[in-house]
Write a protein that holds these residues in place. Structure first.
Motif, short mmCIF file in Angstrom:
data_model
loop_
_atom_site.label_atom_id
_atom_site.label_comp_id
_atom_site.label_asym_id
_atom_site.label_seq_id
_atom_site.Cartn_x
_atom_site.Cartn_y
_atom_site.Cartn_z
N ILE A 239 0.85 -1.19 0.00
CA ILE A 239 0.00 0.00 0.00
C ILE A 239 0.89 1.24 0.00
O ILE A 239 1.80 1.36 0.82
N GLU A 240 0.61 2.15 -0.90
CA GLU A 240 1.36 3.40 -0.98
C GLU A 240 0.39 4.56 -0.78
O GLU A 240 -0.57 4.72 -1.53
N THR A 241 0.60 5.35 0.27
CA THR A 241 -0.23 6.54 0.50
C THR A 241 0.32 7.66 -0.37
O THR A 241 1.39 8.21 -0.10
N GLU A 242 -0.40 7.98 -1.43
CA GLU A 242 0.07 8.98 -2.39
C GLU A 242 -0.21 10.40 -1.93
O GLU A 242 0.54 11.32 -2.25
N LYS A 243 -1.30 10.55 -1.17
CA LYS A 243 -1.72 11.91 -0.80
C LYS A 243 -2.42 11.85 0.54
O LYS A 243 -3.26 10.98 0.79
N PHE A 244 -2.06 12.76 1.43
CA PHE A 244 -2.71 12.87 2.74
C PHE A 244 -2.90 14.36 3.00
O PHE A 244 -1.94 15.07 3.24
N VAL A 245 -4.14 14.80 2.94
CA VAL A 245 -4.44 16.24 3.03
C VAL A 245 -5.37 16.51 4.20
O VAL A 245 -6.36 15.80 4.40
N ASP A 246 -5.04 17.52 4.97
CA ASP A 246 -5.93 17.99 6.04
C ASP A 246 -6.89 19.02 5.45
O ASP A 246 -6.47 20.11 5.04
N ARG A 247 -8.16 18.68 5.36
CA ARG A 247 -9.15 19.60 4.81
C ARG A 247 -9.49 20.71 5.82
O ARG A 247 -9.28 20.56 7.03
N GLU A 248 -10.04 21.78 5.31
CA GLU A 248 -10.37 22.92 6.17
C GLU A 248 -11.42 22.56 7.21
O GLU A 248 -11.47 23.17 8.29
N ASP A 249 -12.28 21.59 6.90
CA ASP A 249 -13.32 21.21 7.85
C ASP A 249 -12.81 20.27 8.94
O ASP A 249 -13.57 19.78 9.78
N GLY A 250 -11.50 19.99 8.94
CA GLY A 250 -10.91 19.15 9.97
C GLY A 250 -10.81 17.69 9.59
O GLY A 250 -10.19 16.90 10.30
N SER A 251 -11.40 17.30 8.47
CA SER A 251 -11.34 15.90 8.03
C SER A 251 -10.03 15.64 7.29
O SER A 251 -9.29 16.56 6.94
N ALA A 252 -9.75 14.35 7.06
CA ALA A 252 -8.55 13.95 6.33
C ALA A 252 -8.94 13.36 4.99
O ALA A 252 -9.84 12.52 4.91
N GLU A 253 -8.25 13.77 3.95
CA GLU A 253 -8.45 13.21 2.60
C GLU A 253 -7.22 12.37 2.26
O GLU A 253 -6.10 12.88 2.22
N ALA A 284 -11.66 0.19 6.23
CA ALA A 284 -10.45 0.94 6.56
C ALA A 284 -10.80 2.37 6.94
O ALA A 284 -10.24 2.93 7.90
N ARG A 285 -11.73 2.96 6.21
CA ARG A 285 -12.13 4.34 6.49
C ARG A 285 -12.76 4.46 7.88
O ARG A 285 -12.46 5.39 8.64
N ALA A 286 -13.60 3.50 8.24
CA ALA A 286 -14.25 3.53 9.55
C ALA A 286 -13.22 3.41 10.68
O ALA A 286 -13.30 4.12 11.69
N GLU A 287 -12.24 2.53 10.50
CA GLU A 287 -11.22 2.37 11.55
C GLU A 287 -10.32 3.59 11.64
O GLU A 287 -9.96 4.02 12.74
N LEU A 288 -9.95 4.15 10.49
CA LEU A 288 -9.10 5.33 10.51
C LEU A 288 -9.80 6.51 11.17
O LEU A 288 -9.16 7.32 11.86
N ALA A 289 -11.10 6.63 10.97
CA ALA A 289 -11.84 7.73 11.60
C ALA A 289 -11.75 7.65 13.11
O ALA A 289 -11.64 8.67 13.80
N VAL A 290 -11.74 6.42 13.63
CA VAL A 290 -11.61 6.23 15.09
C VAL A 290 -10.18 6.52 15.53
O VAL A 290 -9.95 7.24 16.50
N VAL A 296 -12.82 10.80 7.79
CA VAL A 296 -11.80 10.42 6.80
C VAL A 296 -12.46 10.17 5.45
O VAL A 296 -13.50 9.52 5.36
N HIS A 297 -11.87 10.73 4.41
CA HIS A 297 -12.29 10.46 3.03
C HIS A 297 -11.17 9.64 2.39
O HIS A 297 -10.07 10.14 2.17
N LEU A 298 -11.44 8.36 2.13
CA LEU A 298 -10.41 7.44 1.65
C LEU A 298 -10.69 7.03 0.21
O LEU A 298 -11.78 6.55 -0.10
N TYR A 299 -9.69 7.21 -0.65
CA TYR A 299 -9.83 6.86 -2.06
C TYR A 299 -8.77 5.82 -2.41
O TYR A 299 -7.57 6.05 -2.24
N LEU A 300 -9.23 4.65 -2.88
CA LEU A 300 -8.32 3.55 -3.20
C LEU A 300 -8.35 3.24 -4.69
O LEU A 300 -9.41 3.28 -5.32
N HIS A 301 -7.18 2.93 -5.24
CA HIS A 301 -7.16 2.35 -6.58
C HIS A 301 -6.06 1.30 -6.64
O HIS A 301 -5.13 1.30 -5.82
N VAL A 302 -6.18 0.38 -7.57
CA VAL A 302 -5.29 -0.78 -7.65
C VAL A 302 -4.45 -0.67 -8.91
O VAL A 302 -4.96 -0.43 -10.00
#
Length: 324
Positions: A239-253, A284-290, A296-302
């Protein structure tokens, strides 16, 4: 040692030898030290580290060799901060990636104040365990033997395992625990804390791991990949995390790429109509939110990338050394 089997509750059941020594402690001072947690694959090292920390910091799955890199959990017991190094399982490596994981495991013992050898109490003493014990001979650090999974083990055999291992290497102390149920973990944590030297704490009191949020996100997705695909997809993925952004609303993209070696493996990860990748992402998104304590907004591609395990950049991103 005696012939009596370990009691059902092993909270106070540590077999001590004459090698166990603790220097006098200043009750007003803080203590801090490194505990290297080593063992064969699937011994329950990550589950034990999580139990000692008191929350999840390392991913776990029924698959052997789930842990790939050195990861540190941070636990507190009284005036002591325990730096728990969770290492990959030690096994006979075949390919470069395997050799890098084993090197990371032994590297995790460097500078340790204490070493904890975790052994699957229900699995018996195979050659992998005895080889690790032989490799630990001559170490100057106190080495504790931790017989794990006592809730699943054949009780009469546990003391026999302990006796045989102590005959190979006189351990400072031997513990019978279940990292899964917590049985015996509290006492083991107290003993570890008493063995660590005086010194300042290295991390803030509320920090439980040295892993970055970016690395944690990749590990959580990899855990879901293992849990949901089981034997369908062995270790031919990363798994490679290509992008991790803190959104203005406090969520993670978070944008992640799942790399596999063959097109057939990509089809397995995607599932019929993309159902499997959606389920992996949802869990994964549900666990990361905890874990991250925010939406968390999680986008996956293979992506199919033959020979990804020969890419130096991937080793660097995973924190593994390139080994020949």
């Amino acid at each position: 040692m005696t012939d009596h089997q370990p009691p059902a509750s092993v909270e106070s059941n540590a077999l001590s030898s004459q090698h166990s020594q603790h220097s006098p402690r200043d009750p007003s001072a803080r203590h801090c030290g490194l505990v290297a947690v080593v063992g064969a694959p699937n011994a329950g090292k990550s589950t034990l580290v999580n139990a000692l920390v008191g929350q999840k910091v390392a991913i776990v799955s029924p698959k052997a060799q789930t842990t790939r890199t050195r990861l540190m959990g941070v636990a507190i017991e009284g005036d002591t901060q325990l730096l728990l190094v969770d290492t990959p399982g030690i096994f006979e490596p075949n390919r470069r990636f395997d050799r890098a994981m084993v090197a990371a495991a032994w590297g995790g013992t460097e500078g340790a104040d204490v070493i904890a050898l975790v052994v699957d109490g229900k699995g018996g003493l195979g050659p992998k365990v005895t080889e690790i014990v032989e490799a630990l001979k001559g170490r100057s650090e106190p080495i504790y033997l931790v017989l794990n999974k006592v809730d699943l083990a054949d009780k009469p055999k546990l003391l026999l395992h302990a006796e045989r291992l102590n005959a190979l290497l006189p351990f400072a102390e031997t513990f019978f625990i279940s990292a899964q149920t917590g049985d015996g973990v509290g006492h083991f944590k107290q003993v570890l804390a008493r063995a660590l030297p005086q010194g300042p704490w290295h991390y803030p009191e509320d920090q439980v791991s040295d892993a970055s949020e970016r690395a944690l996100a990749a590990e959580v997705t990899r855990e879901q990949l293992y849990l949901q695909l089981h034997a369908e997809l062995p270790y031919a993925s990363v798994i490679e995390t290509e992008k991790f952004v803190d959104r203005e609303d406090g969520s993670a993209e978070i944008h992640q790429q799942i790399m596999v070696e063959r097109a057939s493996q990509r089809a397995i990860v995607l599932g019929k109509g993309g159902a499997r990748i959606k389920e992996i992402g949802a869990r994964a998104r549900a666990e990361l939110a905890v874990l991250l304590d925010r939406p968390v907004h999680l986008y996956l591609h293979v992506k199919v990338k033959p020979g990804w395990d020969e890419d130096r950049g991937i080793y660097r991103d995973l924190g593994l050394d390139w080994v020949e």
